[in-house]
Design a protein around this motif. Structure first.
Motif, PDB file in Angstrom:
ATOM      1  N   SER A  60       0.820  -1.216   0.000  1.00  0.00           N
ATOM      2  CA  SER A  60       0.000   0.000   0.000  1.00  0.00           C
ATOM      3  C   SER A  60       0.851   1.262   0.000  1.00  0.00           C
ATOM      4  CB  SER A  60      -0.960   0.019   1.195  1.00  0.00           C
ATOM      5  OG  SER A  60      -0.242   0.068   2.412  1.00  0.00           O
ATOM      6  N   ASP A  61       2.155   1.131  -0.088  1.00  0.00           N
ATOM      7  CA  ASP A  61       3.008   2.318  -0.152  1.00  0.00           C
ATOM      8  C   ASP A  61       2.642   3.219  -1.333  1.00  0.00           C
ATOM      9  OD1 ASP A  61       5.657   3.291   1.304  1.00  0.00           O
ATOM     10  OD2 ASP A  61       5.882   3.727  -0.832  1.00  0.00           O
ATOM     11  N   PRO A  62       2.271   2.661  -2.507  1.00  0.00           N
ATOM     12  CA  PRO A  62       1.904   3.523  -3.643  1.00  0.00           C
ATOM     13  C   PRO A  62       0.686   4.397  -3.378  1.00  0.00           C
ATOM     14  CG  PRO A  62       2.334   1.279  -4.399  1.00  0.00           C
ATOM     15  CD  PRO A  62       2.302   1.233  -2.912  1.00  0.00           C
ATOM     16  N   GLN A 114       0.903   8.108  -4.935  1.00  0.00           N
ATOM     17  CA  GLN A 114      -0.097   8.579  -5.894  1.00  0.00           C
ATOM     18  C   GLN A 114      -0.801   9.838  -5.378  1.00  0.00           C
ATOM     19  OE1 GLN A 114      -2.510   5.085  -6.276  1.00  0.00           O
ATOM     20  NE2 GLN A 114      -0.875   3.932  -7.278  1.00  0.00           N
ATOM     21  N   MET A 115      -1.107   9.852  -4.095  1.00  0.00           N
ATOM     22  CA  MET A 115      -1.760  11.017  -3.521  1.00  0.00           C
ATOM     23  C   MET A 115      -0.840  12.236  -3.557  1.00  0.00           C
ATOM     24  SD  MET A 115      -3.563  11.515   0.232  1.00  0.00           S
ATOM     25  CE  MET A 115      -2.077  11.818   1.181  1.00  0.00           C
ATOM     26  N   TYR A 116       0.438  12.032  -3.242  1.00  0.00           N
ATOM     27  CA  TYR A 116       1.365  13.159  -3.229  1.00  0.00           C
ATOM     28  C   TYR A 116       1.612  13.699  -4.641  1.00  0.00           C
ATOM     29  CZ  TYR A 116       2.192  11.629   1.566  1.00  0.00           C
ATOM     30  OH  TYR A 116       2.032  11.276   2.892  1.00  0.00           O
ATOM     31  N   LEU A 158       4.960  15.610  -5.039  1.00  0.00           N
ATOM     32  CA  LEU A 158       5.921  14.885  -5.869  1.00  0.00           C
ATOM     33  C   LEU A 158       5.850  15.417  -7.290  1.00  0.00           C
ATOM     34  CD1 LEU A 158       5.632  11.087  -4.923  1.00  0.00           C
ATOM     35  CD2 LEU A 158       7.558  12.602  -4.465  1.00  0.00           C
ATOM     36  N   LYS A 159       7.003  15.673  -7.893  1.00  0.00           N
ATOM     37  CA  LYS A 159       7.055  16.022  -9.307  1.00  0.00           C
ATOM     38  C   LYS A 159       6.898  14.750 -10.143  1.00  0.00           C
ATOM     39  CE  LYS A 159      10.130  19.988  -8.647  1.00  0.00           C
ATOM     40  NZ  LYS A 159      10.160  19.937  -7.157  1.00  0.00           N
ATOM     41  N   GLU A 219      -9.449   3.661  -0.721  1.00  0.00           N
ATOM     42  CA  GLU A 219     -10.617   3.004  -1.316  1.00  0.00           C
ATOM     43  C   GLU A 219     -10.328   2.616  -2.755  1.00  0.00           C
ATOM     44  OE1 GLU A 219     -13.891   2.160  -0.293  1.00  0.00           O
ATOM     45  OE2 GLU A 219     -12.931   2.269   1.673  1.00  0.00           O
ATOM     46  N   ASP A 220      -9.746   3.521  -3.503  1.00  0.00           N
ATOM     47  CA  ASP A 220      -9.445   3.259  -4.912  1.00  0.00           C
ATOM     48  C   ASP A 220      -8.411   2.145  -5.048  1.00  0.00           C
ATOM     49  OD1 ASP A 220      -9.803   4.139  -7.750  1.00  0.00           O
ATOM     50  OD2 ASP A 220      -7.649   4.487  -7.583  1.00  0.00           O
ATOM     51  N   ASN A 221      -7.405   2.159  -4.180  1.00  0.00           N
ATOM     52  CA  ASN A 221      -6.355   1.145  -4.244  1.00  0.00           C
ATOM     53  C   ASN A 221      -6.926  -0.262  -4.069  1.00  0.00           C
ATOM     54  OD1 ASN A 221      -3.330   0.415  -4.094  1.00  0.00           O
ATOM     55  ND2 ASN A 221      -4.116  -0.449  -2.184  1.00  0.00           N
ATOM     56  N   TYR A 222      -7.765  -0.439  -3.060  1.00  0.00           N
ATOM     57  CA  TYR A 222      -8.257  -1.794  -2.791  1.00  0.00           C
ATOM     58  C   TYR A 222      -9.481  -2.155  -3.619  1.00  0.00           C
ATOM     59  CZ  TYR A 222      -4.687  -2.502   0.629  1.00  0.00           C
ATOM     60  OH  TYR A 222      -3.452  -2.671   1.219  1.00  0.00           O
ATOM     61  N   ARG A 223     -10.048  -1.181  -4.326  1.00  0.00           N
ATOM     62  CA  ARG A 223     -11.078  -1.489  -5.307  1.00  0.00           C
ATOM     63  C   ARG A 223     -10.457  -2.153  -6.535  1.00  0.00           C
ATOM     64  NH1 ARG A 223     -12.776   3.422  -6.095  1.00  0.00           N
ATOM     65  NH2 ARG A 223     -14.071   3.403  -4.219  1.00  0.00           N
ATOM     66  N   HIS A 224      -9.195  -1.818  -6.801  1.00  0.00           N
ATOM     67  CA  HIS A 224      -8.519  -2.325  -7.995  1.00  0.00           C
ATOM     68  C   HIS A 224      -7.405  -3.326  -7.683  1.00  0.00           C
ATOM     69  CE1 HIS A 224     -10.217   1.632  -9.311  1.00  0.00           C
ATOM     70  NE2 HIS A 224     -10.564   0.910 -10.345  1.00  0.00           N
ATOM     71  N   TYR A 225      -7.209  -3.669  -6.419  1.00  0.00           N
ATOM     72  CA  TYR A 225      -6.143  -4.609  -6.043  1.00  0.00           C
ATOM     73  C   TYR A 225      -6.479  -6.013  -6.546  1.00  0.00           C
ATOM     74  CZ  TYR A 225      -2.855  -7.165  -3.002  1.00  0.00           C
ATOM     75  OH  TYR A 225      -1.865  -7.985  -2.518  1.00  0.00           O
TER      76      TYR A 225
END
Length: 206
Positions: free
Chosen positions: A89-91, A95-97, A103-104, A166-172
């Protein structure tokens, strides 16, 4: 990568949801070794990030990624482990940053390149227990816990993090995910809630 020494369970979810408490319960109930989240370091990068986000984001996030990778490798070597968050779940944070501009795009590309190389060396956990609450409840729990750095963070940050989770685990699709809405549950102090949560986890493992 061989799956012989896969991590048994990872407990995940937005900050304040109760991951650490559930890790302790699972470790006790299922006789697993607990691995707790590593969020502090000798350079206080998380503290620096919350005060100067664009300046410290890339350094902090790559450091978190590296620490989570090493911890996950260690957990796989030991076996019979339950973890509080993991490299998988580190991404969510990266992704949020990127979305927030901390993040650039070039930094995010470097991060993803490093992440992809690391994921080739590990195997997903047998089960991810994803704890869900709404943002207001998460914020209440964060303030109840009282970590100084977290207390200063605006509600919008936690709301966006919750949405990205929510989005991460919807598509995991890398393994099994057990989604548990824990709003209104107190599995630390109420036996019935603890038995319900553990019953769901045992069914998922079976």
């Amino acid at each position: 990568m061989s799956n012989d020494n896969r991590v048994e369970i990872v407990v995940d979810g937005v900050t304040g949801v109760g991951k650490s408490s559930l890790v302790n319960i699972i470790a006790e109930e299922l006789n697993l070794t607990p691995f707790r989240e590593m969020f502090e370091d000798e350079n206080q990068l998380l503290h620096k990030f919350f005060n100067e986000r664009e300046k410290w984001c890339f350094t902090m996030q790559t450091n978190f990624l590296t620490n989570r990778f090493r911890q996950y490798l260690n957990a796989m070597q030991i076996g019979n482990v339950v973890m509080d968050r993991s490299i998988y779940s580190d991404p969510v944070f990266a992704q949020m940053y990127l979305r927030q501009g901390y993040l650039k795009p070039e930094q995010y590309a470097v991060y993803n390149n490093l992440l992809a190389a690391m994921l080739q060396q590990v195997a997903p956990p047998k089960l991810i227990v994803y704890l869900q609450v709404d943002t207001d409840e998460a914020v209440r729990r964060i303030h109840r816990r009282g970590r100084e750095d977290e207390m200063t963070v605006e509600r919008e940050y936690w709301d966006m993090l919750n949405q990205f989770y929510e989005d991460n685990y919807r598509h995991y699709r890398q393994g099994q995910v057990l989604r548990l809405n824990v709003a209104g549950l107190d599995f630390v102090h109420r036996l019935a809630d603890r038995e319900y949560i553990m019953g769901e986890i045992k069914k998922a493992l079976a």
